[in-house]
Design an enzyme around this catalytic site. Structure first.
Site, short mmCIF file in Angstrom:
data_model
loop_
_atom_site.label_atom_id
_atom_site.label_comp_id
_atom_site.label_asym_id
_atom_site.label_seq_id
_atom_site.Cartn_x
_atom_site.Cartn_y
_atom_site.Cartn_z
N CYS A 1 0.82 -1.20 0.00
CA CYS A 1 0.00 0.00 0.00
C CYS A 1 0.86 1.25 0.00
O CYS A 1 2.08 1.19 0.02
CB CYS A 1 -0.87 0.02 1.26
SG CYS A 1 -1.82 -1.49 1.49
N GLY B 1 -1.58 1.37 -4.73
CA GLY B 1 -2.82 0.73 -4.32
C GLY B 1 -4.01 1.33 -5.02
O GLY B 1 -4.19 2.56 -5.00
N ASN C 1 1.52 -0.08 5.49
CA ASN C 1 2.06 -0.72 4.30
C ASN C 1 2.98 -1.84 4.76
O ASN C 1 3.94 -1.58 5.49
CB ASN C 1 2.84 0.30 3.46
CG ASN C 1 3.59 -0.34 2.30
OD1 ASN C 1 4.62 0.18 1.88
ND2 ASN C 1 3.09 -1.42 1.77
N GLY C 2 2.68 -3.05 4.35
CA GLY C 2 3.51 -4.18 4.75
C GLY C 2 2.63 -5.32 5.22
O GLY C 2 1.42 -5.32 4.97
N CYS D 1 13.38 -4.17 0.72
CA CYS D 1 12.82 -4.97 -0.39
C CYS D 1 13.42 -4.49 -1.70
O CYS D 1 13.22 -3.34 -2.12
CB CYS D 1 11.30 -4.78 -0.41
SG CYS D 1 10.51 -5.38 -1.91
N TYR E 1 10.51 -2.88 -9.42
CA TYR E 1 9.18 -2.81 -10.03
C TYR E 1 8.22 -1.82 -9.39
O TYR E 1 7.55 -1.05 -10.06
CB TYR E 1 8.52 -4.20 -10.01
CG TYR E 1 7.06 -4.14 -10.38
CD1 TYR E 1 6.68 -3.94 -11.71
CD2 TYR E 1 6.06 -4.22 -9.41
CE1 TYR E 1 5.34 -3.84 -12.06
CE2 TYR E 1 4.72 -4.11 -9.75
CZ TYR E 1 4.37 -3.93 -11.08
OH TYR E 1 3.05 -3.81 -11.41
N SER F 1 6.90 -1.02 -17.29
CA SER F 1 7.83 -1.54 -16.29
C SER F 1 9.24 -1.78 -16.82
O SER F 1 10.21 -1.71 -16.08
CB SER F 1 7.27 -2.82 -15.67
OG SER F 1 6.82 -3.69 -16.69
N ASP G 1 11.98 -6.67 -19.74
CA ASP G 1 11.01 -6.36 -18.68
C ASP G 1 11.72 -6.40 -17.34
O ASP G 1 12.84 -6.91 -17.23
CB ASP G 1 9.84 -7.34 -18.71
CG ASP G 1 8.57 -6.73 -18.10
OD1 ASP G 1 8.64 -5.60 -17.56
OD2 ASP G 1 7.51 -7.37 -18.15
N CYS H 1 6.07 -13.80 -1.69
CA CYS H 1 6.37 -12.71 -0.76
C CYS H 1 5.32 -12.71 0.34
O CYS H 1 4.13 -12.71 0.07
CB CYS H 1 6.33 -11.37 -1.49
SG CYS H 1 6.64 -9.99 -0.39
N CYS I 1 16.20 -7.51 1.34
CA CYS I 1 15.32 -8.67 1.33
C CYS I 1 15.24 -9.14 -0.11
O CYS I 1 14.74 -8.43 -0.98
CB CYS I 1 13.92 -8.32 1.84
SG CYS I 1 12.80 -9.75 1.73
N CYS J 1 12.19 -13.41 -2.43
CA CYS J 1 11.45 -13.95 -3.57
C CYS J 1 12.38 -14.54 -4.63
O CYS J 1 11.94 -15.30 -5.48
CB CYS J 1 10.51 -12.90 -4.17
SG CYS J 1 11.34 -11.42 -4.76
P1 AMP Z 1 3.79 -12.31 -15.34
O1 AMP Z 1 3.01 -11.97 -16.56
O2 AMP Z 1 2.97 -13.06 -14.34
O3 AMP Z 1 5.09 -13.02 -15.64
O4 AMP Z 1 4.15 -10.96 -14.60
C1 AMP Z 1 5.17 -10.14 -15.08
C2 AMP Z 1 4.67 -8.76 -15.33
O5 AMP Z 1 3.95 -8.28 -14.21
C3 AMP Z 1 5.83 -7.82 -15.58
O6 AMP Z 1 5.51 -6.98 -16.67
C4 AMP Z 1 5.93 -7.02 -14.28
O7 AMP Z 1 6.27 -5.68 -14.56
C5 AMP Z 1 4.57 -7.13 -13.65
N1 AMP Z 1 4.63 -7.37 -12.20
C6 AMP Z 1 5.62 -7.91 -11.47
N2 AMP Z 1 5.29 -7.99 -10.18
C7 AMP Z 1 4.06 -7.49 -10.05
C8 AMP Z 1 3.17 -7.29 -8.94
N3 AMP Z 1 3.50 -7.65 -7.70
N4 AMP Z 1 1.97 -6.73 -9.21
C9 AMP Z 1 1.62 -6.39 -10.46
N5 AMP Z 1 2.43 -6.55 -11.54
C10 AMP Z 1 3.62 -7.10 -11.35
#
Ligand code: AMP
Length: 481
Positions: free
Chosen positions: A5, A32, A106-107, A243, A249, A290, A357, A394, A445, A448
């Protein structure tokens, strides 16, 4: 309950805090999207407005004006795959014998259940299943017996896990960061007051100045008249557990976290990605948004070495589609990637492409995009990733995925490459992450990507001597010093 959050707290000299709180929540919206809320205090009583909406929709005409008082806290809450329940929207507020409390968290605590059972046994009634209410009840109980700082210290010695909190006790605003500093929290100075926020971008939005990060284990108490703040180092640990994924990200690129500008860290990681596993292709293409800063660093490093690569924004993003991540079924997630991203064919057709990515989680995005790029005429697609393989869930507040869902939890890099159908696949090393962040691995940390947690979590391994509170004993010991 995974609560990833955004939190904020403000104390001003003689202007209402609600509007600057509202603006700073806008700046933290990426942290959030499920709910947004503000609680203020006017010297006599609290005023609260919390809705299950985006910030822009949560506050209608007149709502901000009705939140009186020069101090207040705010919160945006991240959607989780499970329950979308208004009971967990924040700030959480409660009145008790010696005053009122508001909390934004947050956490994620890893021992909330134990504390909750103990407090419930003593007659505390809980209205939600969130861990924030557990902190509120524990603090409320301690405040009946002790002054504010000692009460917070006692609560800190009982809760175990990740927490960056803004708290309002009557008209005093506090900021508190867990002893490992897992989630970010920083202090800012405004022309007429002070602010505590998850990210410095919120301070920028208010034309304020970043003073510094709240230290792991530190309590910050803003003066209610907006003229300054006091700090108390309540718990000292040998190592932090920041983290790394915040930097990779989650946080905004324009935020400075623990002394590092997120954008520069990501570009630097892109440069290191080239150094570790660069491949000569016609174009380097980010997954928007991202992968953008990683790809620009990667392409720049490649060009510095004389490679003839072009940086191309070849994937068009539909900004009106929400995050694919929170779609409950795999089918919906795949459809959403297609709705969200479309290749610009001329940048791809007949070319060799490096797709970049920040992370691969389930593998949905990369699998879909690689297929799309081939359909658009790409000759080769090489995937480069700005974080190491994510192998473990996580528990500290990032709603990632379960172990079973993580593509890297039981596959080698070569097996993942085969699964996502890339011509080649490389991830950044853990060493490069620590290096780009300018921190020792022992202060990060990386659970993951290592499966080694900085907290004592049932059924998981830990990489350090963890000081997990045993509920009844430790509270009184900590309160004595
Ligand atoms: P995936 O499609 O499941 O492999 O997720 C990878 C994509 O989700 C990448 O483009 C990341 O930028 C994004 N991503 C990574 N972690 C998160 C997260 N916790 N919440 C939302 N998006 C995420």
């Amino acid at each position: 309950m995974h609560e990833k959050c955004g939190v904020v707290g403000i104390a001003l000299q003689d202007r209402d805090a609600a509007r600057p709180l509202y603006y700073s929540l806008y700046a933290l919206q990426h942290r959030g999207q499920e709910s947004a809320g503000i609680v203020t205090h006017d010297g006599f009583q609290q005023h609260s407005h919390v809705e299950m909406e985006l910030v822009g929709d949560a506050f209608g005409p007149g709502d901000i004006e009705s939140l009186n008082g020069t101090v207040g806290i705010g919160h945006v809450r991240y959607p989780t795959a499970g329950s979308v329940d208004s009971c967990c929207a924040q700030p959480f507020s409660v009145s008790f014998k010696s005053g009122s409390l508001g909390l934004s968290h947050n956490g994620n605590l890893v021992n909330a259940r134990e504390i909750r059972d103990e407090l419930a046994g003593q007659g505390h009634a809980f209205t939600s299943d969130g861990d924030t209410e557990v902190i509120a009840h524990d603090l409320a109980r301690n405040l009946l017996e002790e002054d504010l700082v000692r009460a917070v210290k006692r609560t800190m010695s009982r809760i175990h896990g990740s927490y960056s909190l803004t708290i309002m006790h009557d008209d005093t605003v506090l900021g508190l960061r867990d002893p490992e500093g897992n989630r970010p929290l920083c202090i800012g100075k405004l022309e007429d007051g002070y602010v505590i926020a998850s990210e410095s971008a919120a301070i920028d939005t208010l034309d304020g100045e970043l003073v510094r990060d709240v230290k792991p284990g530190e309590l910050v108490v803003l003066h209610s008249d907006g003229t300054g703040f006091d700090t108390y180092q309540l718990i000292d640990r040998e190592h932090a557990a920041h983290c790394f994924f915040e930097h990779v990200y989650f946080a905004r690129p324009d935020s400075v976290i623990d002394g590092e500008l997120v954008y520069e860290v990501r570009r630097n990681l892109g440069r290191k990605l080239w150094a570790e596993s660069g491949v000569d292709t016609d174009v380097v293409m980010p997954v928007p948004d991202s992968g953008r800063s990683f790809a620009s660093g990667y392409a720049e490093a490649a060009q510095d070495e004389g490679a003839d690569v072009e940086f191309a924004e070849g994937l068009m993003k539909n900004r009106y589609v929400g995050r694919t991540f929170i779609m409950p079924t795999q089918d919906e997630r795949e459809r959403a990637v297609r709705l969200k991203l479309n290749p610009i064919k001329s940048t791809v057709a007949g070319k060799t492409v490096t797709l970049i990515d920040d992370s691969i989680v389930r593998g949905t995005t990369s699998t879909q995009l690689i297929q799309l790029l081939y359909e658009s005429g790409a000759e080769e697609v090489h995937m480069r990733v700005g974080s190491p393989p994510i192998v473990a869930p996580c528990y500290m507040g990032i709603d990632m995925a379960t172990r079973e869902e993580l593509i890297a939890s039981d596959r080698s890099v070569e097996e993942i490459r085969d699964e996502i159908q890339a011509d080649s696949l490389a991830y950044i090393s853990r060493e490069a992450i620590a290096d780009a962040l300018g921190k020792a691995s022992a202060d990060l940390c990386m659970a993951c990507v290592t499966g080694q947690y900085p907290y004592d979590i049932d059924g998981e391994e830990t990489d350090r001597e963890v000081d997990r509170p045993t509920i009844a004993g430790e509270a009184s010991a900590a309160a004595d010093d």
